[in-house]
Design an enzyme around this catalytic site. Structure first.
Site, PDB file in Angstrom:
ATOM      1  N   CYS A   2      40.051  32.322  39.374  1.00 44.21           N
ATOM      2  CA  CYS A   2      39.500  30.970  39.441  1.00 44.21           C
ATOM      3  C   CYS A   2      38.127  30.954  40.100  1.00 44.21           C
ATOM      4  CB  CYS A   2      40.411  30.067  40.243  1.00 44.21           C
ATOM      5  SG  CYS A   2      42.085  30.015  39.622  1.00 44.21           S
ATOM      6  N   ARG A  27      34.564  36.241  35.725  1.00 42.96           N
ATOM      7  CA  ARG A  27      35.717  36.504  36.606  1.00 42.96           C
ATOM      8  C   ARG A  27      37.042  36.385  35.861  1.00 42.96           C
ATOM      9  NH1 ARG A  27      34.458  35.658  42.211  1.00 42.96           N
ATOM     10  NH2 ARG A  27      36.595  35.011  42.547  1.00 42.96           N
ATOM     11  N   TRP A  74      42.331  30.264  36.286  1.00 41.93           N
ATOM     12  CA  TRP A  74      43.110  31.384  35.747  1.00 41.93           C
ATOM     13  C   TRP A  74      44.550  31.058  36.098  1.00 41.93           C
ATOM     14  CZ3 TRP A  74      46.368  35.338  37.459  1.00 41.93           C
ATOM     15  CH2 TRP A  74      46.503  36.433  36.604  1.00 41.93           C
ATOM     16  N   ASN A 100      41.253  27.413  44.565  1.00 39.57           N
ATOM     17  CA  ASN A 100      41.551  28.803  44.206  1.00 39.57           C
ATOM     18  C   ASN A 100      42.608  29.303  45.177  1.00 39.57           C
ATOM     19  OD1 ASN A 100      39.424  28.559  42.496  1.00 39.57           O
ATOM     20  ND2 ASN A 100      38.103  30.062  43.504  1.00 39.57           N
ATOM     21  N   GLY A 101      43.540  30.109  44.691  1.00 37.84           N
ATOM     22  CA  GLY A 101      44.585  30.633  45.570  1.00 37.84           C
ATOM     23  C   GLY A 101      45.930  30.053  45.183  1.00 37.84           C
ATOM     24  N   GLU A 483      41.763  56.615  33.951  1.00 40.00           N
ATOM     25  CA  GLU A 483      40.712  55.597  33.863  1.00 40.00           C
ATOM     26  C   GLU A 483      40.315  55.357  32.406  1.00 40.00           C
ATOM     27  OE1 GLU A 483      39.593  53.352  35.601  1.00 40.00           O
ATOM     28  OE2 GLU A 483      37.619  52.867  34.797  1.00 40.00           O
ATOM     29  N   LYS A 487      40.578  51.759  30.538  1.00 32.71           N
ATOM     30  CA  LYS A 487      39.453  51.086  29.884  1.00 32.71           C
ATOM     31  C   LYS A 487      39.857  50.625  28.486  1.00 32.71           C
ATOM     32  CE  LYS A 487      37.319  50.264  32.409  1.00 32.71           C
ATOM     33  NZ  LYS A 487      37.653  50.487  33.720  1.00 32.71           N
ATOM     34  N   GLU A 490      42.408  47.704  28.610  1.00 32.44           N
ATOM     35  CA  GLU A 490      41.827  46.452  29.106  1.00 32.44           C
ATOM     36  C   GLU A 490      41.072  45.698  28.019  1.00 32.44           C
ATOM     37  OE1 GLU A 490      40.515  46.871  33.723  1.00 32.44           O
ATOM     38  OE2 GLU A 490      39.491  48.202  32.344  1.00 32.44           O
ATOM     39  N   HIS A 506      56.753  66.885  29.156  1.00 36.60           N
ATOM     40  CA  HIS A 506      57.918  66.243  29.764  1.00 36.60           C
ATOM     41  C   HIS A 506      58.130  64.831  29.224  1.00 36.60           C
ATOM     42  CE1 HIS A 506      58.269  69.618  32.456  1.00 36.60           C
ATOM     43  NE2 HIS A 506      56.976  69.505  32.697  1.00 36.60           N
ATOM     44  N   LYS A 605      38.208  39.508  36.805  1.00 37.58           N
ATOM     45  CA  LYS A 605      37.317  40.479  37.441  1.00 37.58           C
ATOM     46  C   LYS A 605      37.714  40.699  38.896  1.00 37.58           C
ATOM     47  CE  LYS A 605      33.723  43.119  37.639  1.00 37.58           C
ATOM     48  NZ  LYS A 605      34.003  44.447  37.047  1.00 37.58           N
TER      49      LYS A 605
END
Ligand code: G6P
Length: 610
Positions: A2, A27, A74, A100-101, A483, A487, A490, A506, A605
């Site tokens: 948010c 964000r 968000w 926000n929160g 990573e 990427k 995402e 395995h 973000k």
């Protein structure tokens, strides 16, 4: 997550709020809204989806004012729809709040207030706060006092801005756990959850701390704590430039940020390498350098991409600094009862410096008396301020949700920290100088890799229809495999898994067939022969192979379908180079699929909720 913006001054606030919300788009959010004060009270417009949709809705309507607040939401409590978007208003339409929160005890508050006759119309936790503030205003409290009284009954996290029609010349804001700043102008003041929304208007910023509550007017503001004591705030000057937060001719922020890596990696080491002494000097932690080197253990704690950087840091510290190192997800670390002693150092890595779990783990570490160091990109961020000492990455603002240049800057900073500790221990001058020299050559080597962009795009286009991907590496390149897979997940929404290459046998090997691409990070280091065997195993099962290999490696082309050749460096620095083709691969696959690369669905973000 948010975002909050607000304006009070003499100009029409609407374009300022919309402009600010656009700066906060990176964000991650799913709906947006703005509310202004006019002679009839508060007036709110909201919309699902992008800020552009909100803008279209506002255009043409007689919607102007010199005071207003705006929000990108968000969704946490309640689906992303117009009703749940902020600002939220009280039943009389005189009070509006953006938040926000998370208000954790909203169910109890809602129950009590519903019984008193307050009508709830949304599924959000925020609405409980609106009615709670309203309940105090109805009892005759002025706005500032009503907000403070309400917050004293609230459990959870918040960055809020509140406006009431009875006090048409002020905005009340408060912070606990979610970032909030005041931007100071000339007969005008601003608020924002992120300074990127302010840089177009002012460079003078006041960072609020947890427990701060402020009243902001056109020409003045004050900040009190929750016991109503005045707090003198330092005005800080931000150095972020507007061009740093624009795309600069690139189609996406992500591509711009990938391409900036020769400079961002250079900036992360600039002025910090001492060739003659074969070491590094990090001003922010210099005072604690001996304590760091004497630590019995270094724990690295982070989330997401920063956690992957931490894994590379673990390899570095163990190879050179002779210090036992452990890497912990911040979210797990804080909720266990981690054994941390005063002899430990905990290093918190966070690009944004606002990740809620990392921040909470940092606070817990400080309570236990260990040295808490921060490795952050955003100057003045909560983690940067809460850490006992720290190192800034100097990578410049990172706007694309998928972290790229911050990751390579984190690896660079970790290499500098490792070098500094190692030289205080047994690393020889000449070995230290070798690391310094290799670091100095990294920016040029990144330039060489970036010239492979077109080749990587061609490979990416061939794989854009894949449903699954495997990323495999060993040693230092195992975290890079993680990573690379992250990427791709995402931004392309393709299922991808990173594995240590030897673990393939395995389990993941069962997935391999002609439709399963495997990306190997197969650099010429001590694991090379072993990784070649793993490549053969995939080939024998008709898997398609893309290899990140070294420039002088011709042999690998006998075994793989595609190879991307990168320059050699020392093992410790390989991840800085090998991560970059994987960023480009993910980027081009996502672009080929027509996806929103910079703002992938559901992601944020800066993850400011736990
Ligand atoms: C979010 C972002 C990731 C980032 C992670 C940790 O998930 O989308 O890109 O790696 O948070 O963020 P931090 O700012 O603490 O590095």
């Amino acid at each position: 997550m948010c975002g909050i913006v607000g304006y009070i001054g003499n100009k029409n606030c609407v374009p300022i709020l919309i402009g600010g919300l656009k700066q906060l788009e990176y964000r991650g959010y799913d709906s947006a809204g703005i509310g202004v004060m006019n002679h009839n009270g508060v007036h709110v417009v909201k919309s699902v989806g992008k800020v552009a949709a909100l803008e279209t809705k506002i255009n043409g309507s007689p919607f102007r004012s010199t005071l207003g607040i705006g929000h990108t939401r968000w969704a946490t409590h309640g689906v992303p729809n117009e009703r749940n978007a902020h600002p939220h208003v009280n039943n009389a339409g005189t009070l509006m709040v953006i938040h926000n929160g998370i208000i954790e005890n909203y169910v109890e508050i809602k129950k009590t207030l519903s019984a008193e006759g307050f009508r709830f119309v949304t599924e959000t936790d925020t609405e409980a706060l609106v009615h709670l503030i309203d309940s105090f205003i109805r009892r005759g409290y002025p706005l500032f006092k009503a907000v403070r009284a309400a917050l004293s009954q609230v459990k959870g996290t918040y960055g809020i801005a509140v406006v009431h029609a009875s006090e048409p010349d002020c905005i009340v804001v408060a912070k606990n756990g979610s970032p909030l700043t005041i931007g100071i102008g000339d007969s005008e003041n601003f608020i924002a959850s992120d300074v990127s929304a302010l840089v177009a208007h002012t460079k003078q910023i006041v960072y609020l701390e947890d427990g701060d509550i402020a009243e902001i007017r056109r020409d003045s503001f004050f900040v009190n704590d929750m016991t109503d004591q005045r707090i003198e705030k330092e005005v800080q000057y931000i150095t972020v430039k507007l061009e740093e937060i624009s795309k600069g001719g690139y189609p996406h922020f992500m591509l711009k940020e990938i391409m900036e890596q020769p400079e961002s990696v250079y900036n992360a080491m600039r002025g910090r390498l001492l060739y003659d002494e074969g070491t590094s000097k990090l001003g922010g932690i210099d005072e604690y350098a001996d304590r760091l080197a004497d630590s019995k253990r270094i724990i690295i704690s982070a989330c997401g991409t920063s956690w992957h950087a931490g894994l590379v840091g673990e390899y570095m510290l163990e190879q050179y600094a002779e210090t036992p190192a452990e890497v912990e997800y911040a979210s797990e670390f804080r909720y266990r009862n981690p054994i941390i002693t005063k002899d430990d150092t905990v290093l918190f890595i966070s690009q944004s410096g606002e990740t809620a779990d990392t921040l909470a783990a940092l606070k817990e570490t400080k309570r236990k008396g260990a040295l808490a160091l921060g490795l952050c990109n955003v100057v003045g961020s909560s983690i940067a301020r809460e850490s006992t000492a720290g190192v800034y990455l100097h990578a410049g603002p990172e706007i694309g949700v998928a972290s790229t240049k911050a990751f390579t800057a984190q690896l660079t900073a970790l290499a500098l920290i490792t070098l500094m500790i190692a030289r205080k221990k047994r690393l020889s001058l000449t070995d230290g100088q070798t690391i310094v020299r290799e670091l100095q050559m990294i920016p040029d080597k990144i330039r060489t890799i970036l010239r492979l962009n077109a080749q990587i795009e061609t490979i990416a286009n061939k794989f854009a229809d894949a449903r699954n991907f495997l990323y495999l590496g060993r040693g230092y390149n195992f975290p890079v495999a993680l990573e690379g897979a992250l990427k791709l997940k995402e931004i392309s929404y393709i299922h991808a898994e990173g594995y240590p290459a030897a673990e393939m046998k395995h389990g993941p090997i069962a997935l391999i067939d002609e439709n399963m691409p495997a990306v190997f990070i197969a650099l010429k280091d001590s694991t090379y022969e072993k990784i070649l065997s793993n490549i053969q195993e995939v080939k024998a099962r008709h898997g398609k192979i893309i290899a990140i290999a070294n420039e002088d490696d011709e042999e690998i082309d006998n075994y793989v379908d595609y190879s991307i050749k990168i320059p050699r460096t020392i093992r410790m620095l390989n991840p800085i180079l090998s991560a970059i083709p994987l960023q480009l691969l993910a980027y081009h696959i996502a672009v080929h699929k027509g996806l929103n690369v910079d703002q992938p669905r559901n992601l944020a973000k800066s993850v400011t909720v736990e």
